[in-house]
Design a protein around this motif. Structure first.
Motif, PDB file in Angstrom:
ATOM      1  N   GLY A  54       0.840  -1.186   0.000  1.00 38.94           N
ATOM      2  CA  GLY A  54       0.000   0.000   0.000  1.00 38.94           C
ATOM      3  C   GLY A  54       0.877   1.238   0.000  1.00 38.94           C
ATOM      4  N   ARG A  55       0.288   2.366   0.288  1.00 42.44           N
ATOM      5  CA  ARG A  55       1.040   3.625   0.272  1.00 42.44           C
ATOM      6  C   ARG A  55       2.207   3.603   1.248  1.00 42.44           C
ATOM      7  NH1 ARG A  55      -2.327   8.792   1.842  1.00 42.44           N
ATOM      8  NH2 ARG A  55      -1.693   8.262   3.974  1.00 42.44           N
ATOM      9  N   ASP A  56       1.959   3.120   2.439  1.00 39.49           N
ATOM     10  CA  ASP A  56       3.006   3.071   3.463  1.00 39.49           C
ATOM     11  C   ASP A  56       2.848   1.833   4.338  1.00 39.49           C
ATOM     12  OD1 ASP A  56       0.692   3.801   4.735  1.00 39.49           O
ATOM     13  OD2 ASP A  56       1.437   5.710   5.520  1.00 39.49           O
ATOM     14  N   TYR A  57       2.443   0.739   3.711  1.00 34.97           N
ATOM     15  CA  TYR A  57       2.309  -0.514   4.457  1.00 34.97           C
ATOM     16  C   TYR A  57       2.467  -1.693   3.499  1.00 34.97           C
ATOM     17  CZ  TYR A  57      -2.558  -0.733   2.733  1.00 34.97           C
ATOM     18  OH  TYR A  57      -3.670  -0.795   1.951  1.00 34.97           O
ATOM     19  N   LEU A  58       2.683  -2.846   4.074  1.00 36.13           N
ATOM     20  CA  LEU A  58       2.961  -4.060   3.314  1.00 36.13           C
ATOM     21  C   LEU A  58       2.123  -5.203   3.876  1.00 36.13           C
ATOM     22  CD1 LEU A  58       4.846  -5.862   1.432  1.00 36.13           C
ATOM     23  CD2 LEU A  58       6.360  -6.022   3.424  1.00 36.13           C
ATOM     24  N   VAL A  59       1.457  -5.939   2.997  1.00 37.87           N
ATOM     25  CA  VAL A  59       0.691  -7.126   3.393  1.00 37.87           C
ATOM     26  C   VAL A  59       1.340  -8.343   2.745  1.00 37.87           C
ATOM     27  CG1 VAL A  59      -1.572  -8.241   3.503  1.00 37.87           C
ATOM     28  CG2 VAL A  59      -1.417  -5.735   3.435  1.00 37.87           C
ATOM     29  N   MET A  60       1.577  -9.381   3.554  1.00 46.79           N
ATOM     30  CA  MET A  60       2.174 -10.612   3.036  1.00 46.79           C
ATOM     31  C   MET A  60       1.340 -11.811   3.454  1.00 46.79           C
ATOM     32  SD  MET A  60       6.316 -10.404   3.362  1.00 46.79           S
ATOM     33  CE  MET A  60       7.251  -9.746   1.989  1.00 46.79           C
ATOM     34  N   GLY A  61       1.296 -12.817   2.588  1.00 50.94           N
ATOM     35  CA  GLY A  61       0.618 -14.056   2.920  1.00 50.94           C
ATOM     36  C   GLY A  61       1.379 -14.806   4.008  1.00 50.94           C
ATOM     37  N   ARG A  62       0.632 -15.402   4.923  1.00 50.77           N
ATOM     38  CA  ARG A  62       1.275 -16.116   6.027  1.00 50.77           C
ATOM     39  C   ARG A  62       2.121 -17.292   5.534  1.00 50.77           C
ATOM     40  NH1 ARG A  62       0.707 -15.620  11.332  1.00 50.77           N
ATOM     41  NH2 ARG A  62      -1.019 -14.168  11.092  1.00 50.77           N
ATOM     42  N   ASP A  63       1.845 -17.789   4.338  1.00 48.03           N
ATOM     43  CA  ASP A  63       2.671 -18.862   3.780  1.00 48.03           C
ATOM     44  C   ASP A  63       4.121 -18.419   3.599  1.00 48.03           C
ATOM     45  OD1 ASP A  63       0.428 -20.411   3.744  1.00 48.03           O
ATOM     46  OD2 ASP A  63       0.480 -20.855   1.599  1.00 48.03           O
ATOM     47  N   ILE A  64       4.349 -17.131   3.272  1.00 48.81           N
ATOM     48  CA  ILE A  64       5.715 -16.624   3.130  1.00 48.81           C
ATOM     49  C   ILE A  64       6.457 -16.738   4.455  1.00 48.81           C
ATOM     50  CG2 ILE A  64       7.085 -14.515   2.817  1.00 48.81           C
ATOM     51  CD1 ILE A  64       5.278 -13.704   0.590  1.00 48.81           C
ATOM     52  N   LEU A  65       5.772 -16.387   5.540  1.00 53.57           N
ATOM     53  CA  LEU A  65       6.375 -16.508   6.867  1.00 53.57           C
ATOM     54  C   LEU A  65       6.746 -17.956   7.148  1.00 53.57           C
ATOM     55  CD1 LEU A  65       7.142 -15.347   9.639  1.00 53.57           C
ATOM     56  CD2 LEU A  65       4.748 -15.641  10.326  1.00 53.57           C
ATOM     57  N   ALA A  66       5.804 -18.875   6.896  1.00 53.70           N
ATOM     58  CA  ALA A  66       6.041 -20.291   7.181  1.00 53.70           C
ATOM     59  C   ALA A  66       7.162 -20.852   6.307  1.00 53.70           C
ATOM     60  CB  ALA A  66       4.755 -21.080   6.965  1.00 53.70           C
ATOM     61  N   GLN A  67       7.186 -20.471   5.033  1.00 52.35           N
ATOM     62  CA  GLN A  67       8.200 -20.992   4.121  1.00 52.35           C
ATOM     63  C   GLN A  67       9.596 -20.531   4.518  1.00 52.35           C
ATOM     64  OE1 GLN A  67       6.122 -19.407   0.801  1.00 52.35           O
ATOM     65  NE2 GLN A  67       5.341 -21.360   0.100  1.00 52.35           N
ATOM     66  N   ASN A  68       9.726 -19.264   4.902  1.00 55.80           N
ATOM     67  CA  ASN A  68      11.032 -18.764   5.315  1.00 55.80           C
ATOM     68  C   ASN A  68      11.469 -19.343   6.652  1.00 55.80           C
ATOM     69  OD1 ASN A  68      12.284 -16.530   3.469  1.00 55.80           O
ATOM     70  ND2 ASN A  68      10.082 -16.160   3.421  1.00 55.80           N
ATOM     71  N   GLN A  69      10.502 -19.584   7.545  1.00 53.29           N
ATOM     72  CA  GLN A  69      10.843 -20.237   8.804  1.00 53.29           C
ATOM     73  C   GLN A  69      11.377 -21.643   8.557  1.00 53.29           C
ATOM     74  OE1 GLN A  69       6.982 -19.029  11.030  1.00 53.29           O
ATOM     75  NE2 GLN A  69       8.508 -19.317  12.646  1.00 53.29           N
ATOM     76  N   ASP A  70      10.747 -22.357   7.626  1.00 53.31           N
ATOM     77  CA  ASP A  70      11.196 -23.711   7.298  1.00 53.31           C
ATOM     78  C   ASP A  70      12.588 -23.697   6.665  1.00 53.31           C
ATOM     79  OD1 ASP A  70       8.870 -24.772   8.271  1.00 53.31           O
ATOM     80  OD2 ASP A  70       7.913 -25.008   6.302  1.00 53.31           O
ATOM     81  N   ILE A  71      12.821 -22.762   5.746  1.00 52.52           N
ATOM     82  CA  ILE A  71      14.100 -22.710   5.034  1.00 52.52           C
ATOM     83  C   ILE A  71      15.247 -22.370   5.983  1.00 52.52           C
ATOM     84  CG2 ILE A  71      15.437 -21.427   3.300  1.00 52.52           C
ATOM     85  CD1 ILE A  71      12.766 -21.103   1.755  1.00 52.52           C
ATOM     86  N   TYR A  72      15.032 -21.383   6.842  1.00 49.65           N
ATOM     87  CA  TYR A  72      16.124 -20.872   7.679  1.00 49.65           C
ATOM     88  C   TYR A  72      16.043 -21.328   9.137  1.00 49.65           C
ATOM     89  CZ  TYR A  72      16.988 -17.951   3.640  1.00 49.65           C
ATOM     90  OH  TYR A  72      17.253 -17.515   2.364  1.00 49.65           O
ATOM     91  N   GLN A  73      15.025 -22.167   9.444  1.00 47.16           N
ATOM     92  CA  GLN A  73      14.853 -22.634  10.823  1.00 47.16           C
ATOM     93  C   GLN A  73      14.902 -21.451  11.791  1.00 47.16           C
ATOM     94  OE1 GLN A  73      14.218 -26.125  11.726  1.00 47.16           O
ATOM     95  NE2 GLN A  73      13.689 -25.801   9.567  1.00 47.16           N
TER      96      GLN A  73
END
Length: 284
Positions: A54-73
Motif C-alpha cells: 500500500g502507500r506506506d504498508y505491506l501485506v504478506m501471505g502467512r505462507d511466506i512466513l512459514a516458508q522462510n521459517q522452514d528454510i532458515y529454521q
C-alpha cells in the motif's frame, strides 16, 4: 517492485530462493537492462502475488512466513525483521494461524491461506475519504456459489476444507475492518469469489486478481471477465455484475478484459494480475 520511503522506486526485487538457476535469472536481468531499473537480490523466499504494498504498508501471505521459517529454521520475529529491513515496512500477515487441512484436496488453497496467493482474494485500492476521515480501501473475496453452500457444513468430511477456506476469508475481512495503519482505518468491501471444484481439485474465478490505476483524479480497474463460462455449468453473469457494481460504487471506472485472456490464465490457476509485473512507479 517494492516501494518504501527513501528507496529507489524503480527497483526489481529478485529472490535467490526462487531464481537460483540461470534460466530464472535471464528474465530479471533482461528487464533490468531494458528498463534501466535496479535489480535488488534478496535471500528471502518470496512469491509474486503474495506480497502487496500500500502507500506506506505491506501485506504478506502467512505462507511466506512459514516458508522462510522452514528454510532458515528461524523464529517469526527474525523473518519479520528481515522483511522490514528489505521492504522498509513491518509486514501485516494475512492467513489462518493453523494450517488448513485435507492434503488430498487441492482447491488452490495455500498452507495457511484461503488461496495460494493474496492477490486471488485481497486487493489494496488506495486511500479514500469517508465522513471526513482518510481510510485505506481494501476489497476482500467472499466465497459464492456451490462451494459457499458446502462450506456451511463443517461436519461433512468433504466440506471441512471449504469451511476452513471460507472461515479464513471471513477472518481476513474482519482483521482489516479492525486494523489501523499509521492512524488510518480500513474500509472493507467484499467481492464475489467463485471456487470451481472438479473432483479433488479446484480453481478460483477471482475479481480481486485485477489491475488498478490510481492517479490524480483517475481511478480505473481492469477486471477479468468470466462470461464465456470457463466451465459449461458455471454462469458468472450475476457475480460479474455484482463485482462491477462494487468497484463502481467506490469510484472506479471498470474496464473488462477479454474473456478469452481470463479463461486461459484461469486454466493455470491465476488470472489477470498474475500475468503482469509493474516495472516503474511515479513518486506521485
Amino acid at each position: 517492485p517494492f516501494h518504501s520511503e527513501g528507496r529507489d522506486l524503480n527497483s526489481l526485487m529478485v529472490s535467490f530462493n526462487q531464481s537460483y538457476n540461470l534460466k530464472n535469472q535471464f528474465a530479471p536481468a533482461a528487464l533490468m537492462n531494458a528498463r534501466k531499473c535496479w535489480l535488488r537480490p534478496t535471500f528471502l523466499y518470496l512469491e509474486g502475488g503474495n506480497a502487496l504494498t500500500g502507500r506506506d504498508y505491506l501485506v504478506m501471505g502467512r505462507d511466506i512466513l512459514a516458508q522462510n521459517q522452514d528454510i532458515y529454521q528461524a523464529k517469526a520475529a527474525e523473518i519479520e525483521s528481515n522483511v522490514q529491513r528489505e521492504f522498509g515496512f513491518r509486514p501485516i500477515w494475512s492467513g489462518a494461524f493453523e494450517a488448513l487441512s485435507s492434503p488430498k484436496l487441492q482447491l488452490s488453497q495455500g498452507k495457511f491461506q484461503p488461496a495460494f496467493h493474496l492477490d486471488m482474494y485481497l486487493t489494496l485500492a488506495g486511500s479514500i475519504m469517508e465522513e471526513d476521515e482518510e481510510k485505506e480501501l481494501v476489497f476482500v473475496g467472499e466465497l459464492v456459489g456451490v462451494a459457499a453452500e458446502k462450506a456451511q457444513n463443517p461436519k461433512n468430511p468433504r466440506s471441512i476444507l471449504l469451511w476452513q477456506i471460507n472461515a479464513a476469508l471471513e477472518q481476513c475481512a474482519l482483521d482489516f475492518s479492525r486494523r489501523r495503519v499509521n492512524g488510518r482505518a480500513f474500509k472493507v468491501v467484499r467481492l464475489p469469489l467463485m471456487l470451481v471444484i472438479q473432483g479433488a481439485t479446484g480453481r478460483f474465478l477471482s475479481y480481486n486478481n485485477c489491475l488498478m490505476e490510481i492517479y490524480d483524479d483517475k481511478k480505473r480497474v481492469y477486471l477479468p471477465s468470466y462470461l464465456d463460462k470457463p466451465l459449461e455449468d458455471v454462469d458468472m453473469t450475476e457475480f460479474e455484475r455484482q463485482a462491477v457494481s462494487e468497484y463502481e460504487n467506490q469510484g472506479f471506472e471498470v474496464v473488462k478484459v477479454e474473456a478469452e485472456l481470463a479463461r486461459k490464465s484461469w486454466i493455470t490457476q491465476g488470472s489477470l494480475h498474475c500475468l503482469v509485473q509493474v516495472l516503474a512507479r511515479d513518486k506521485a
